[in-house]
Design a protein around this motif. Structure first.
Motif, mmCIF file in Angstrom:
data_model
loop_
_atom_site.group_PDB
_atom_site.id
_atom_site.type_symbol
_atom_site.label_atom_id
_atom_site.label_comp_id
_atom_site.label_asym_id
_atom_site.label_seq_id
_atom_site.Cartn_x
_atom_site.Cartn_y
_atom_site.Cartn_z
ATOM 1 N N GLU A 171 -5.358 12.916 2.164
ATOM 2 C CA GLU A 171 -4.581 11.785 1.868
ATOM 3 C C GLU A 171 -5.363 10.603 1.889
ATOM 4 O O GLU A 171 -6.379 10.134 2.756
ATOM 5 C CB GLU A 171 -3.278 11.609 3.174
ATOM 6 N N GLN A 172 -4.926 9.737 0.719
ATOM 7 C CA GLN A 172 -5.738 8.581 0.752
ATOM 8 C C GLN A 172 -4.992 7.266 0.404
ATOM 9 O O GLN A 172 -3.779 7.548 -0.101
ATOM 10 C CB GLN A 172 -6.731 8.760 -0.617
ATOM 11 N N ASN A 173 -5.336 6.100 0.858
ATOM 12 C CA ASN A 173 -4.512 4.991 0.866
ATOM 13 C C ASN A 173 -4.845 4.125 -0.202
ATOM 14 O O ASN A 173 -6.139 3.951 -0.405
ATOM 15 C CB ASN A 173 -4.747 4.214 1.974
ATOM 16 N N THR A 230 -9.012 -0.320 -2.970
ATOM 17 C CA THR A 230 -8.359 -1.496 -2.807
ATOM 18 C C THR A 230 -8.487 -2.467 -4.000
ATOM 19 O O THR A 230 -9.605 -2.723 -4.680
ATOM 20 C CB THR A 230 -8.888 -2.669 -1.591
ATOM 21 N N GLU A 252 0.677 -1.131 0.103
ATOM 22 C CA GLU A 252 -0.108 -0.073 -0.152
ATOM 23 C C GLU A 252 0.918 1.235 -0.096
ATOM 24 O O GLU A 252 2.023 1.368 0.583
ATOM 25 C CB GLU A 252 -0.980 -0.018 1.262
ATOM 26 N N PHE A 253 0.218 2.250 -0.422
ATOM 27 C CA PHE A 253 1.339 3.698 -0.416
ATOM 28 C C PHE A 253 0.036 4.702 -0.460
ATOM 29 O O PHE A 253 -1.290 4.505 -0.636
ATOM 30 C CB PHE A 253 1.970 3.796 -1.789
ATOM 31 N N LYS A 254 0.256 5.695 0.310
ATOM 32 C CA LYS A 254 -0.562 6.832 0.427
ATOM 33 C C LYS A 254 -0.422 8.007 -0.689
ATOM 34 O O LYS A 254 0.734 8.177 -1.220
ATOM 35 C CB LYS A 254 -0.441 7.586 1.744
ATOM 36 N N LYS A 310 1.764 1.464 -8.916
ATOM 37 C CA LYS A 310 1.751 2.857 -8.450
ATOM 38 C C LYS A 310 1.931 4.013 -9.556
ATOM 39 O O LYS A 310 1.518 4.939 -9.583
ATOM 40 C CB LYS A 310 3.160 2.989 -7.340
ATOM 41 N N ASP A 354 -11.633 6.886 2.572
ATOM 42 C CA ASP A 354 -10.340 7.347 2.215
ATOM 43 C C ASP A 354 -9.394 5.952 1.801
ATOM 44 O O ASP A 354 -8.095 6.231 1.860
ATOM 45 C CB ASP A 354 -9.620 7.944 3.365
ATOM 46 N N GLU A 355 -9.840 5.304 1.024
ATOM 47 C CA GLU A 355 -9.064 4.035 0.774
ATOM 48 C C GLU A 355 -9.605 3.431 -0.500
ATOM 49 O O GLU A 355 -10.853 3.346 -0.585
ATOM 50 C CB GLU A 355 -9.123 3.145 1.869
ATOM 51 N N ARG A 387 -4.469 0.371 -1.779
ATOM 52 C CA ARG A 387 -3.965 -1.031 -1.506
ATOM 53 C C ARG A 387 -3.975 -1.857 -2.574
ATOM 54 O O ARG A 387 -4.804 -1.951 -3.251
ATOM 55 C CB ARG A 387 -5.015 -1.443 -0.182
#
Length: 592
Positions: free
Chosen positions: A202-204, A248, A193-195, A226, A245-246, A206
């Motif tokens: 800020e969103q994650n 996947t 994962e990266f933000k 990425k 905020d994610e 995954r």
């Protein structure tokens, strides 16, 4: 669906404690035989009868799937655990009556197809697409849902999903619609994962991968993922505001799944039989690119025709040439811009889709809108009776992709581009989650590029099925398109000596009266045998050559004669003699 979700998230998730939740639980004691046991509790029922159903359609797919066919061992109980009666008014519904205000149902699901629509349960994972797995109560669609998983300890399974995690193995959805749009992967997966910051938030991101490969392969692959995420953000100027905020990615690259990809609001399913060890490291990235682009185009830039999504029936949309086709246009373009494909590889990759669309008879029957209407018959749909789709149908993925290419290159000739048009569509419709109609796209293009430009594009290529002047468009970005001047064409696929498909309208084979399953026995007095195939015989034949053919149909011997016509196949390539202006435009287009 999405407008309903907005209301929930605007109120903040914690307010759900004041709403009565339905509780679901799944166990996998017989996973080795592809079975899961599903238990669902519905409290505070005020109606005399509670109806529960299995869906017949799934988000992102448009055919009728009859998911109820894999359900058995159904039973219903009241709040005290007493078995209560039910009635089946149709194959997809269970009506439960004589309850005491609460109903718990339980059933066994057989699941053994891992892809973007169906579910798969075995000793390696539980890959759950919700409509294919879970019953639902339409009357209780606004209730929040809590779902827990009883996983066999020996399997070391973890849960991955866009659902909100409450605690270990317990997840939450604000309503039925969000739940139905939230696939779940339970396995001993790897996670990276990266933000990423967008609009001060800020969103994650995954990436969940269930595979038989190494951590190093996952690390290398994730670096490419990425790059795709960041390159697509540039098209729209920002990421969507993902719920919780994610976002996947749920990837299964295993020999026992079926290759597929399916977008969802804050996640996507990626399945492939290709491992990351060899070709999969590169080829699987196309699905990553396509499905993530849908986070904007389809999930938020959403056709009105899909709102609300109907889980009981097929969902027909005339906008799939844009929703799926324009997304397909960007799929490999993004890989090139991100440095994951060379310009030469990207341009070579245009050939297959271009030739398929350009040389299809489908434009004689349907424009892109009408072609989109065919989705319920072709999108993972099955039928027993023969069809004539190789003559009448062009995939809206491919059709829309070559039209997206034409629109982008046409705009660039006017110092505009498709990226900026998508930004306009995003800010007008997607960011506000305002569903659009085809006329909205038309008006938006008029506003962006001028009324004459917009009217011309839609009148010629969307409302009608004309083909753009690709030769001129390709030349504007330093590409050339050529055609084989000598090779002849027969008019359909031949498997050794047997005609394998319906012959193409107006082709030599079609005009000579040849049909699918005809067996060619002799050509120009030369016997066709197991060792001497007609398919091989054709390879060196030229335009204008005449063939006298003997063949059998239904055991009867027949004869015909035909003349091979010019091979319609084109080749698109980078023009080594392009001028500086065209090269500059190509570099701007491909971001080189």
């Amino acid at each position: 669906m999405h407008k309903v979700l907005l209301t929930f998230f605007a109120l903040s998730c914690w307010l759900s404690i004041y709403s009565q939740s339905n509780s679901y639980k799944v166990s996998f004691d017989n996973a080795v035989h592809h079975e899961g046991v599903f238990t669902m509790s519905f409290p505070e029922i005020t109606s005399d009868t509670l109806s529960v159903r299995m869906a017949n359609s799934s988000p992102g797919r448009y055919a009728f799937h009859s998911f109820a066919k894999n359900v058995y061992n159904f039973k219903a109980m009241d709040s005290k655990g007493k078995t209560i009666a039910f009635h089946r008014p149709n194959p997809y519904q269970w009506d439960i009556y004589n309850h005491d205000g609460a109903v718990t149902i339980q059933y066994t699901l057989f699941a053994n197809r891992g892809d973007g629509t169906y579910s798969q349960i075995d000793e390696t994972h539980a890959h759950l697409n919700i409509p294919a797995s879970f019953m639902f109560a339409p009357a209780l669609e606004k209730r929040p849902i809590e779902i827990s998983f009883d996983t066999p300890p020996a399997y070391k399974w973890k849960v991955a999903t866009q659902l909100k995690k409450q605690k270990e193995n317990l997840y939450w959805a604000p309503n039925l619609y969000y739940f139905m749009d939230s696939p779940i992967e339970l396995s001993n997966y790897g996670l990276r994962e990266f933000k990423i910051s967008t609009n001060g938030k800020e969103q994650n991101i995954r990436f969940v991968l269930h595979h038989n490969g190494t951590d190093e392969e996952l690390d290398n692959y994730f670096e490419s993922v990425k790059l795709i995420v960041k390159e697509q953000e540039k098209v729209f100027g920002e990421l969507p505001d993902f719920d919780f905020d994610e976002y996947t990615f749920l990837a299964c690259y295993l020999p026992n799944v079926n290759g597929d990809g399916m977008e969802h609001r804050n996640s996507t399913i990626l399945t492939s039989t290709r491992s990351l060890a060899n070709e999969g490291l590169k080829r699987n990235l196309g699905t990553v690119s396509h499905e993530f682009f849908h986070a904007w185009n389809v999930e938020r830039i959403r056709p009105k025709s899909l709102e609300p999504f109907d889980f009981d029936n097929t969902d027909m949309s005339g906008e799939l040439w844009f929703a799926e086709g324009f997304t397909s246009y960007y799929t490999n373009l993004i890989l090139c811009r991100a440095g994951l494909r060379t310009p030469e590889e990207y341009v070579t990759g245009l050939n297959g889709g271009f030739n398929y669309v350009w040389n299809s008879n489908g434009t004689k029957f349907f424009n892109p809108i009408e072609m989109s209407y065919q989705a319920p018959f072709v999108d993972a749909a099955t039928s027993l009776d023969p069809q004539n789709r190789n003559n009448t149908f062009i995939s809206y993925y491919s059709y829309g992709s070559v039209l997206g290419l034409a629109l982008d290159l046409s705009l660039r000739k006017n110092n505009l581009n498709l990226d900026d048009f998508f930004k306009k569509i995003w800010n007008t419709f997607g960011k506000r989650e305002k569903p659009y109609k085809i006329k909205d796209l038309h008006l938006a293009l008029n506003e962006y590029a001028g009324k004459n430009f917009g009217d011309s594009f839609f009148e010629n290529y969307i409302y009608n099925s004309k083909m753009p002047d690709y030769k001129t468009l390709f030349a504007s970005v330093g590409l050339k398109i050529t055609q084989d001047e000598e090779t002849g064409t027969f008019g359909t696929y031949v498997n050794k000596n047997t005609i394998g498909n319906n012959t193409l309208i107006d082709s030599p084979a079609y005009n000579a009266g040849l049909e699918k399953d005809d067996i060619i026995t002799e050509v120009n007095a030369i016997k066709m045998t197991e060792a001497h195939h007609f398919a091989d015989f054709l390879k060196d034949k030229k335009e204008g050559e005449t063939l006298k053919i003997a063949y059998t149909r239904h055991g009867n011997i027949k004869e015909t004669e035909l003349t091979l016509t010019k091979n319609p196949k084109y080749t698109i390539a980078i023009d080594s003699e392009a001028d500086k202006k065209a090269i500059s435009m190509r570099n701007d287009w491909l971001k080189q």
